[in-house]
Enzyme design. Sequence first.
Site, PDB file in Angstrom:
ATOM      1  CD  GLU A 196      -1.427  -2.334   2.026  1.00 61.04           C
ATOM      2  OE1 GLU A 196      -2.261  -3.006   2.650  1.00 61.04           O
ATOM      3  OE2 GLU A 196      -0.201  -2.598   2.000  1.00 61.04           O
ATOM      4  CB  CYS A 239      -1.036  -0.591   5.271  1.00 61.44           C
ATOM      5  SG  CYS A 239       0.672  -1.048   4.931  1.00 61.44           S
TER       6      CYS A 239
END
Length: 373
Positions: free
Chosen positions: A55, A87
Amino acid sequence: MWSTEDSQMMSLAIELAKKGLYTTRPNPCVGCVIVKDSVIVGEGYHIRAGGPHAEVYALNMASDDARGATAYVTLEPCSHYGRTPPCAKALIEHGISRVVIAVTDPNPQVSGRGISMLQAAGIQVDVGLLTDAAKQINLGFLSKMESGLPRVTVKLAASLDGKTALANGESKWITGPEARRDVQRLRARHCALVTGVETILADDPSLNVRHSELGSLASEIAPAEIHQPLRVVLDSKARLGAKLNLFNVPSPILLVSTCDYPESVKSAWPSHVNHQILPAKNARIDLDALLKLLGQTCNSVLVEAGATLAGAFVAEQRVDEIVLYQAMKLLGDKGRALLALPQFESMAQIPNINLIDERKVGRDTRLTLKMSN
């Protein structure tokens, strides 16, 4: 529920995740694609443990375009601080409006918390797109998180008549160079490589991943990026000496026995050799105890052993998958058998095996078989 675009973008995320198959362990392989107004503005994958997650790479690429966009992630975004920040928090801070997730993370530190964090921030979260395909690239990680035990694959090579060597023991080479390169890639995907003392005494192998034999993969991964699997030798009676090719390669080795080695032998071992005493079962190392031990650090185990040890894993139903390289050769009825298994008394006792994949590797055929215990 899922649009064509959803499926296409998650498929791309899965392909990105596969790029980490040889470098991420023990972390899972994860891919991420960020889309805004049907245009890909960011993509990334997890390259190695301790480094940025998928991510983060995708968000950095998307920059300001991430605001109001949709993120497609193959595994639930993490919600805890480890070697990297959460994330889920990064997705929130960058203004992502929707997150599509293939697989919920079974890790107790995540396990729905990432989803809850995103939803609490007002982000739409949709879960379950291409779940089966996404799971396939992280079977070892999922096994360890769900059961505490590593996923076990047994590698075998045999002739058409099911033999591994001639009666006199000669076996080089049953399979061709393409199959042997494929085995190197198979080793590179596993956390641990398990063999038995008889294989060491007979062949004196190094049991490492050799960069020069990775074929086309060698151009994609530098030698320093290869994670050498933990080399595990089952030596129940502590028979091994100190002068072996195994010891000449400076990557971790674990010798497992049911009794101690003489001090004169242990003192000659190099520093990368460790020893563990485990309980015996039927005069051999207890495989359950072994897998519990390896499950502390390993997601996946590759068994490369002779008929006795490989047969023991199968007989005790400790195998998830078999990878069989079948050569276009006939070695005769006096050749050495593929597996040492107990005498079955009825067809109902025979292990249930399903063919998952079949493909040519040079002149040989590689069969990937799922064991149903």
